[in-house]
Design a protein around this motif. Structure first.
Motif, PDB file in Angstrom:
ATOM      1  N   LYS A  18      43.208  45.931  38.849  1.00 35.17           N
ATOM      2  CA  LYS A  18      43.762  45.687  37.510  1.00 35.17           C
ATOM      3  C   LYS A  18      43.502  46.892  36.594  1.00 35.17           C
ATOM      4  O   LYS A  18      42.417  47.486  36.663  1.00 35.17           O
ATOM      5  CB  LYS A  18      43.141  44.416  36.905  1.00 35.17           C
TER       6      LYS A  18
ATOM      7  N   ILE B 287      43.884  37.035  40.834  1.00 38.55           N
ATOM      8  CA  ILE B 287      42.495  36.590  40.642  1.00 38.55           C
ATOM      9  C   ILE B 287      42.233  36.089  39.226  1.00 38.55           C
ATOM     10  O   ILE B 287      41.166  35.550  38.949  1.00 38.55           O
ATOM     11  CB  ILE B 287      41.488  37.715  40.981  1.00 38.55           C
TER      12      ILE B 287
ATOM     13  N   MET C 184      31.265  39.965  42.562  1.00 36.43           N
ATOM     14  CA  MET C 184      31.975  41.095  41.962  1.00 36.43           C
ATOM     15  C   MET C 184      31.071  42.319  42.090  1.00 36.43           C
ATOM     16  O   MET C 184      30.040  42.262  42.753  1.00 36.43           O
ATOM     17  CB  MET C 184      32.305  40.793  40.492  1.00 36.43           C
ATOM     18  N   SER C 185      31.424  43.415  41.437  1.00 36.87           N
ATOM     19  CA  SER C 185      30.631  44.641  41.597  1.00 36.87           C
ATOM     20  C   SER C 185      29.137  44.414  41.351  1.00 36.87           C
ATOM     21  O   SER C 185      28.298  44.912  42.090  1.00 36.87           O
ATOM     22  CB  SER C 185      31.132  45.733  40.648  1.00 36.87           C
TER      23      SER C 185
ATOM     24  N   ARG D 196      35.324  40.148  45.344  1.00 36.50           N
ATOM     25  CA  ARG D 196      36.367  40.766  44.510  1.00 36.50           C
ATOM     26  C   ARG D 196      35.723  41.924  43.765  1.00 36.50           C
ATOM     27  O   ARG D 196      34.973  41.720  42.809  1.00 36.50           O
ATOM     28  CB  ARG D 196      36.910  39.731  43.510  1.00 36.50           C
TER      29      ARG D 196
ATOM     30  N   GLY E 134      35.988  45.600  41.777  1.00 37.07           N
ATOM     31  CA  GLY E 134      36.831  46.540  41.046  1.00 37.07           C
ATOM     32  C   GLY E 134      36.115  47.822  40.691  1.00 37.07           C
ATOM     33  O   GLY E 134      36.329  48.878  41.302  1.00 37.07           O
ATOM     34  N   SER E 135      35.234  47.752  39.698  1.00 39.63           N
ATOM     35  CA  SER E 135      34.657  48.989  39.153  1.00 39.63           C
ATOM     36  C   SER E 135      33.839  49.785  40.172  1.00 39.63           C
ATOM     37  O   SER E 135      33.798  51.009  40.092  1.00 39.63           O
ATOM     38  CB  SER E 135      33.860  48.698  37.885  1.00 39.63           C
TER      39      SER E 135
ATOM     40  N   ARG F 272      36.795  50.394  33.966  1.00 41.32           N
ATOM     41  CA  ARG F 272      38.149  50.219  33.436  1.00 41.32           C
ATOM     42  C   ARG F 272      38.193  50.630  31.975  1.00 41.32           C
ATOM     43  O   ARG F 272      37.244  50.436  31.244  1.00 41.32           O
ATOM     44  CB  ARG F 272      38.585  48.750  33.576  1.00 41.32           C
TER      45      ARG F 272
HETATM   46  C1  LIG Z   1      37.928  42.073  37.042  1.00 38.23           C
HETATM   47  C2  LIG Z   1      37.535  40.986  37.963  1.00 38.23           C
HETATM   48  C3  LIG Z   1      36.738  41.241  39.088  1.00 38.23           C
HETATM   49  C4  LIG Z   1      36.162  42.610  39.419  1.00 38.23           C
HETATM   50  O1  LIG Z   1      35.165  42.954  38.518  1.00 38.23           O
HETATM   51  P1  LIG Z   1      34.230  44.243  38.763  1.00 38.23           P
HETATM   52  O2  LIG Z   1      33.004  43.920  37.991  1.00 38.23           O
HETATM   53  O3  LIG Z   1      34.975  45.411  38.239  1.00 38.23           O
HETATM   54  O4  LIG Z   1      33.978  44.343  40.225  1.00 38.23           O
HETATM   55  C5  LIG Z   1      36.459  40.187  39.941  1.00 38.23           C
HETATM   56  N1  LIG Z   1      36.925  38.951  39.712  1.00 38.23           N
HETATM   57  C6  LIG Z   1      37.691  38.665  38.648  1.00 38.23           C
HETATM   58  C7  LIG Z   1      38.181  37.270  38.461  1.00 38.23           C
HETATM   59  C8  LIG Z   1      38.015  39.672  37.739  1.00 38.23           C
HETATM   60  O5  LIG Z   1      38.786  39.365  36.683  1.00 38.23           O
END
Ligand SMILES: *Cc1c(COP(=O)(O)O)cnc(C)c1O
Length: 219
Positions: free
Chosen positions: A25, A67, A191-192, A207, A209-210, A216
């Protein structure tokens, strides 16, 4: 570290059977292609329009996961191609997904999002709503959705004991549904900042991302 280095590192830490969703995202197509070149095929987005645009622009063997929180009037835009919807948190949303999936003659895999965090800003069903939903006749009649598991987000806190307890709570609901023979296999948590704990507590899908794409920028 490059996107490829980050992916290689995270993948080397994931046990077998844990799927990596690269959360792209806000990130441009170039970043996604870099991950794609590194072998990544599963990407997560939290805005329907952004995901549709990326689906149109990028290689067709990418699996797109929604997500984020989904508004019912947006389901139609992704019904053709979305691989997994993580954030299903109401019977009305599920009904709309079923309706749009039917138009495309497909079955859309979904995760039910469970509210495990302390903050009341995070979406999701509580335990009672979860069982009401899956025991309802309306749910049983939906032929174009398949609930394949649960998803949750822990409280954003430094208290890792709390994060661990919240993930454990989600895992126990997952186990209960497994006992009911619902044919579920995916537990999307981590998450991260907390995926290592999530995996310890039984996550099968993280999941991230960063830690892959860097911070971001929402400005
Ligand atoms: C943005 C997001 C993530 C990833 O978050 P990071 O901390 O960047 O890994 C995971 N799950 C959901 C639902 C998100 O919105």
């Amino acid at each position: 570290m490059s996107v490829k280095d980050n992916i290689d590192k995270i993948k080397s830490e994931l046990p077998e059977g844990v799927t990596l969703v690269a959360v792209s995202k806000t990130k441009p197509n170039e970043d996604i292609l870099e991950a794609y070149e590194a072998g990544q095929r599963v990407f997560g987005e939290n805005k329907v329009q952004e995901m549709v645009q990326k689906w149109e622009d990028l290689p067709k063997d990418i699996e797109w996961h929604m997500i984020g929180h989904v508004q019912r009037n947006k389901v139609k835009y992704m019904a053709e191609f979305v691989s997994l919807i993580h954030g299903v948190d109401s019977p009305r949303l599920l009904k709309e997904i079923n309706k749009q999936a039917k138009k495309h003659d497909r079955v859309i895999p979904c995760l039910l999002q469970i509210h495990i965090a302390e903050e009341d800003t995070k979406f999701g069903l509580d335990e009672k709503e979860l069982y009401e939903l899956i025991d309802s006749d309306a749910f049983k009649a939906m032929a174009n959705i398949k609930i394949v598991g649960l998803m949750g987000m822990a409280t954003f806190t430094d208290d890792m004991g709390q994060v661990k307890r919240e993930f454990a709570q989600l895992k126990s609901m997952f186990d209960t549904l497994e006992d009911k023979q619902m044919g579920i296999s995916i537990l999307s948590m981590g998450m991260s900042g907390d995926y290592a704990i999530a995996i310890e507590e039984g996550s099968t899908m993280v999941r991230i991302g960063s830690s892959i794409f860097g911070a971001r920028n929402y400005s």
